[in-house]
Design a protein around this motif. Structure first.
Motif, PDB file in Angstrom:
ATOM      1  N   ARG A  17       0.822  -1.218   0.000  1.00 43.38           N
ATOM      2  CA  ARG A  17       0.000   0.000   0.000  1.00 43.38           C
ATOM      3  C   ARG A  17       0.857   1.270   0.000  1.00 43.38           C
ATOM      4  O   ARG A  17       0.599   2.197  -0.754  1.00 43.38           O
ATOM      5  CB  ARG A  17      -0.950   0.002   1.194  1.00 43.38           C
ATOM      6  N   SER A  18       1.894   1.332   0.839  1.00 46.42           N
ATOM      7  CA  SER A  18       2.724   2.546   0.902  1.00 46.42           C
ATOM      8  C   SER A  18       3.445   2.799  -0.417  1.00 46.42           C
ATOM      9  O   SER A  18       3.585   3.944  -0.844  1.00 46.42           O
ATOM     10  CB  SER A  18       3.742   2.447   2.041  1.00 46.42           C
ATOM     11  N   GLU A  21       0.848   4.087  -3.215  1.00 48.68           N
ATOM     12  CA  GLU A  21       0.540   5.518  -3.135  1.00 48.68           C
ATOM     13  C   GLU A  21       1.682   6.361  -3.710  1.00 48.68           C
ATOM     14  O   GLU A  21       1.447   7.276  -4.497  1.00 48.68           O
ATOM     15  CB  GLU A  21       0.237   5.904  -1.689  1.00 48.68           C
ATOM     16  N   SER A  24       1.884   5.797  -7.515  1.00 51.81           N
ATOM     17  CA  SER A  24       0.769   6.464  -8.200  1.00 51.81           C
ATOM     18  C   SER A  24       1.053   7.955  -8.352  1.00 51.81           C
ATOM     19  O   SER A  24       0.817   8.535  -9.415  1.00 51.81           O
ATOM     20  CB  SER A  24      -0.533   6.273  -7.419  1.00 51.81           C
ATOM     21  N   ASN A  25       1.543   8.571  -7.290  1.00 46.46           N
ATOM     22  CA  ASN A  25       1.903   9.992  -7.355  1.00 46.46           C
ATOM     23  C   ASN A  25       3.009  10.231  -8.367  1.00 46.46           C
ATOM     24  O   ASN A  25       2.968  11.209  -9.122  1.00 46.46           O
ATOM     25  CB  ASN A  25       2.331  10.503  -5.970  1.00 46.46           C
TER      26      ASN A  25
END
Length: 141
Positions: A17-18, A21, A24-25
């Motif tokens: 998950r980390s 994110e 994705s950015n």
């Protein structure tokens, strides 16, 4: 990146998950400057199963992992998957924004993926082994 596995199916991949994110950015920020690289990364992120960091299985290729892999019928090679600012091919550190880096993301030993290189040639990457690197070991502590 157009990716395929056996009979046109894509291999299942998981991403922490980390990292999801942050990646994705990164893809969003890069979209205007390098749409090809951003698109490759975004395609992998879109199909990934996002997993809580503490639940990530060992042996999954992630940022900081080191893979032994083969491209087509070439000799096996070893590289660490890193964010772009840490890339250094002379130290065998491959950016997640390269075609090979994006293809490695989320794969495990025994998985393969196909993609079309920028020159249009079909390429196949096969993962032989994955081990956690320093970044992942530190995260697990």
């Amino acid at each position: 990146m157009t990716t395929r596995a056996k009979a046109g199916r894509l291999p299942a991949i998981s991403i922490a998950r980390s990292e999801y994110e942050r990646l994705s950015n990164l893809a969003d920020m890069l979209a205007e400057r390098d749409p090809h690289a951003a698109g490759q990364l975004a395609a992998e992120l879109d199909r990934a199963k996002v997993v809580d960091d503490a639940r990530m299985a060992p042996g999954v290729m992630r940022i900081g992992s080191i893979a032994e892999f083969r491209i087509d019928d070439e000799a096996p090679q070893t590289a660490e998957l890193v964010f772009p600012g840490d890339a250094d091919i002379s130290r065998q550190r491959i950016s997640v924004l390269t075609p090979v880096g994006a293809a490695l993301l989320g794969l495990s030993a025994g998985q393969s993926i196909e993609w079309s290189a920028r020159d249009g040639r079909a390429r196949r990457l096969s993962v032989i082994a994955v081990r956690d690197g320093v970044a992942n070991t530190a995260r697990a502590s």
